[in-house]
Motif scaffolding. Structure first.
Motif, PDB file in Angstrom:
ATOM      1  N   ARG A   1       0.841  -1.205   0.000  1.00 13.61           N
ATOM      2  CA  ARG A   1       0.000   0.000   0.000  1.00 13.61           C
ATOM      3  C   ARG A   1       0.870   1.246   0.000  1.00 13.61           C
ATOM      4  NH1 ARG A   1      -4.070  -1.714   4.282  1.00 13.61           N
ATOM      5  NH2 ARG A   1      -5.558  -2.913   3.073  1.00 13.61           N
TER       6      ARG A   1
ATOM      7  N   GLN B   1       3.980   1.589  -0.965  1.00 17.67           N
ATOM      8  CA  GLN B   1       4.774   1.762  -2.174  1.00 17.67           C
ATOM      9  C   GLN B   1       3.950   2.359  -3.306  1.00 17.67           C
ATOM     10  OE1 GLN B   1       6.284  -2.198  -2.521  1.00 17.67           O
ATOM     11  NE2 GLN B   1       8.277  -1.594  -1.760  1.00 17.67           N
ATOM     12  N   GLY B   2       2.680   2.002  -3.346  1.00 18.21           N
ATOM     13  CA  GLY B   2       1.835   2.513  -4.429  1.00 18.21           C
ATOM     14  C   GLY B   2       1.291   3.899  -4.117  1.00 18.21           C
ATOM     15  N   ALA B   3       1.473   4.353  -2.858  1.00 20.28           N
ATOM     16  CA  ALA B   3       0.813   5.601  -2.440  1.00 20.28           C
ATOM     17  C   ALA B   3       1.507   6.820  -3.034  1.00 20.28           C
ATOM     18  CB  ALA B   3       0.817   5.692  -0.924  1.00 20.28           C
ATOM     19  N   GLU B   4       0.688   7.807  -3.354  1.00 17.36           N
ATOM     20  CA  GLU B   4       1.208   9.101  -3.791  1.00 17.36           C
ATOM     21  C   GLU B   4       1.726   9.825  -2.554  1.00 17.36           C
ATOM     22  OE1 GLU B   4       0.884  10.914  -6.904  1.00 17.36           O
ATOM     23  OE2 GLU B   4       0.808   8.817  -7.573  1.00 17.36           O
ATOM     24  N   PRO B   5       2.752  10.682  -2.707  1.00 18.78           N
ATOM     25  CA  PRO B   5       3.147  11.490  -1.556  1.00 18.78           C
ATOM     26  C   PRO B   5       1.960  12.334  -1.081  1.00 18.78           C
ATOM     27  CG  PRO B   5       4.668  11.770  -3.380  1.00 18.78           C
ATOM     28  CD  PRO B   5       3.536  10.939  -3.891  1.00 18.78           C
ATOM     29  N   MET B   6       1.820  12.448   0.238  1.00 21.90           N
ATOM     30  CA  MET B   6       0.658  13.177   0.772  1.00 21.90           C
ATOM     31  C   MET B   6       0.759  14.662   0.502  1.00 21.90           C
ATOM     32  SD  MET B   6      -0.149  11.563   4.366  1.00 21.90           S
ATOM     33  CE  MET B   6      -0.071   9.803   4.462  1.00 21.90           C
ATOM     34  N   ARG B   7      -0.308  15.230  -0.028  1.00 20.95           N
ATOM     35  CA  ARG B   7      -0.279  16.676  -0.249  1.00 20.95           C
ATOM     36  C   ARG B   7      -1.091  17.373   0.824  1.00 20.95           C
ATOM     37  NH1 ARG B   7       2.544  16.233  -4.496  1.00 20.95           N
ATOM     38  NH2 ARG B   7       1.928  14.872  -6.174  1.00 20.95           N
TER      39      ARG B   7
ATOM     40  N   HIS C   1       9.336   4.106   3.783  1.00 24.61           N
ATOM     41  CA  HIS C   1       8.248   4.508   2.886  1.00 24.61           C
ATOM     42  C   HIS C   1       7.313   5.506   3.556  1.00 24.61           C
ATOM     43  CE1 HIS C   1       8.902   2.336  -0.766  1.00 24.61           C
ATOM     44  NE2 HIS C   1       9.297   1.314  -0.060  1.00 24.61           N
TER      45      HIS C   1
ATOM     46  N   THR D   1       9.055   8.869   3.491  1.00 25.57           N
ATOM     47  CA  THR D   1       9.066   9.459   2.146  1.00 25.57           C
ATOM     48  C   THR D   1       7.686   9.972   1.769  1.00 25.57           C
ATOM     49  OG1 THR D   1      10.736   7.832   1.588  1.00 25.57           O
ATOM     50  CG2 THR D   1       9.760   9.016  -0.251  1.00 25.57           C
ATOM     51  N   ASN D   2       6.647   9.168   2.039  1.00 24.70           N
ATOM     52  CA  ASN D   2       5.290   9.592   1.674  1.00 24.70           C
ATOM     53  C   ASN D   2       4.858  10.836   2.431  1.00 24.70           C
ATOM     54  OD1 ASN D   2       5.294   7.398   0.071  1.00 24.70           O
ATOM     55  ND2 ASN D   2       3.740   6.237   1.162  1.00 24.70           N
TER      56      ASN D   2
END
Ligand code: ADP
Length: 380
Positions: free
Chosen positions: A207, A209-215, A340, A343-344
């Motif tokens: 989950r 790894q597939g996640a977009e960085p949080m905005r 991860h 990073t996210n």
């Protein structure tokens, strides 16, 4: 068939373009262009310059007539000729066979070796040959990492599953000995716990790894994250008589993000601090503001990590001592998950360590710029 047409067009356009460029710049139509409006030379220039596929056009005597910047970057041409004999051979075969040929080659460009997929095609008439080169180095690396990952997962799953089936057989064989049945059943519980932890961590990791960085995300109090993480580690710490202390510089310290994920990241660091420390030592988790960032540091008085292992501990399934990790119920995924999550959240995780003295893992996250409203607690 489509490749043939495209290549024929590229050869015709590029060779014609290279040779007739002056004419085109003078406002005359280019060779090979479609009927209608003349293609401006500047548009062709832009397209060929931007192409990630390298193009090399060879003349009949195998001198290089033209290259685009992508081909230049691959350094496949030296002194006006193809640098790699394998490329020249492919070009010769394409001229002879008058059909596009595909091949995967390894080419050395400077100090690096690049994996390249090459298509070679002769223009009608056989005078010019076009080589189209796609750098597949990254794709191959990703493939290799994926294959390794699948092999690792299979191996990791096999261990507890194999142990459980052996234990089940053992129980079958000692049905009239309640003490042994109980002992084997307890071991089965340990193995099934390991299995479900591993599966859960694999799900978490995929989950993340597939996640977009949080905005956009809520502000979360760092003190709430820390107390949730300490809570989750309490049992393991008590079992080793390890004291876990938490200190937050400023009670209003906040970061933006997912409270559950952040608590998991800190709990994973605390779990490790406890797992890789001798009994009756201390583990500290502290949080402080440093400029625009919040630093959460987990420090232990444990076995430490050698310089060679420090870079690798964040890799999936990497363990310094696999036997010790298994003994403590480790899956080898904890730090990969922390990395991860960091990073996210637009942050990072670093490690400082001295073997035999201890380690400090620091999770650095952007401080929340809007302190209000903040979540009071951590959802569990
Ligand atoms: P594991 O489940 O094996 O603990 P992790 O990804 O959490 O997996 O950690 C990877 C490896 O890094 C561990 O197996 C251990 O060798 C090393 N490690 C992690 N944290 C520490 C620590 N605080 N002290 C010493 N070694 C550590």
């Amino acid at each position: 068939m489509a490749v043939v047409v495209v290549l024929a067009c590229v050869v015709a356009v590029v060779a014609g373009y290279a040779l007739g460029r002056r004419r085109a710049l003078a406002g005359q139509p280019l060779a090979g262009e479609a009927a209608g409006e003349p293609v401006p030379a500047a548009a062709l220039d832009a397209a060929l310059d931007a192409l990630l596929t390298g193009i090399v056009i060879l003349d009949a005597d195998e001198t290089v007539l033209w290259t685009n910047p992508a081909a230049d970057a691959m350094r496949v041409v030296r002194a006006g000729r193809l640098a790699a004999p394998a490329l020249a051979q492919l070009a010769r075969r394409a001229r002879r066979e008058e059909a596009p040929l595909h091949d995967d080659l390894e080419l050395s460009g400077g100090r690096d070796v690049h994996a390249v997929h090459v298509v070679a095609s002769a223009a009608p008439g056989g005078r010019h040959v076009a080589l189209l080169l796609d750098d597949t180095t990254d794709a191959r690396r990703v493939d290799a990492v994926r294959r390794d990952f699948v092999a690792n997962v299979s191996h990791e799953l096999k261990t507890p599953v194999g142990a459980m089936s052996l234990l089940a057989e053992a129980i079958q064989g000692c049905g009239d000995d309640p003490v042994s049945v109980r002992r084997f059943a307890d071991r089965m519980l340990v193995e099934s716990g390991r299995l479900s932890r591993l599966v859960q961590e694999l799900i978490d990791l995929s989950r993340l790894q597939g996640a977009e960085p949080m905005r956009t995300a809520d502000s979360v109090l760092v003190s709430a994250i820390l107390s949730e993480a300490v809570d989750r580690t309490r049992l393991a710490a008590a079992a080793s008589d390890i004291e876990v202390v938490a200190r937050v510089d400023d009670a209003a310290l906040a970061v933006r993000g997912d409270d559950r994920q952040l608590a998991t990241a800190v709990a994973n660091l605390l779990d490790n601090a406890v797992a890789y420390s001798p009994v009756r030592t201390r583990v500290a988790v502290t949080a402080r503001r440093h400029g625009d960032e919040v630093e959460v540091a987990v420090t232990d008085q444990g076995i430490g990590i050698s310089p060679a292992d420090r870079d690798r501990v964040f890799e999936r399934f990497y363990r310094v001592d696999p036997a010790r990790s298994r003994e403590t119920g480790g899956t080898g995924l904890g730090l990969a998950i922390v990395k991860h999550i960091a990073t996210n959240h637009g942050g990072r995780v670093d490690v400082w360590s001295v073997e035999g003295t201890g380690s400090t893992f620091t999770l650095t996250l952007p401080a929340s710029v809007v302190p209000e409203p903040v979540k009071e607690g951590v959802a569990t």
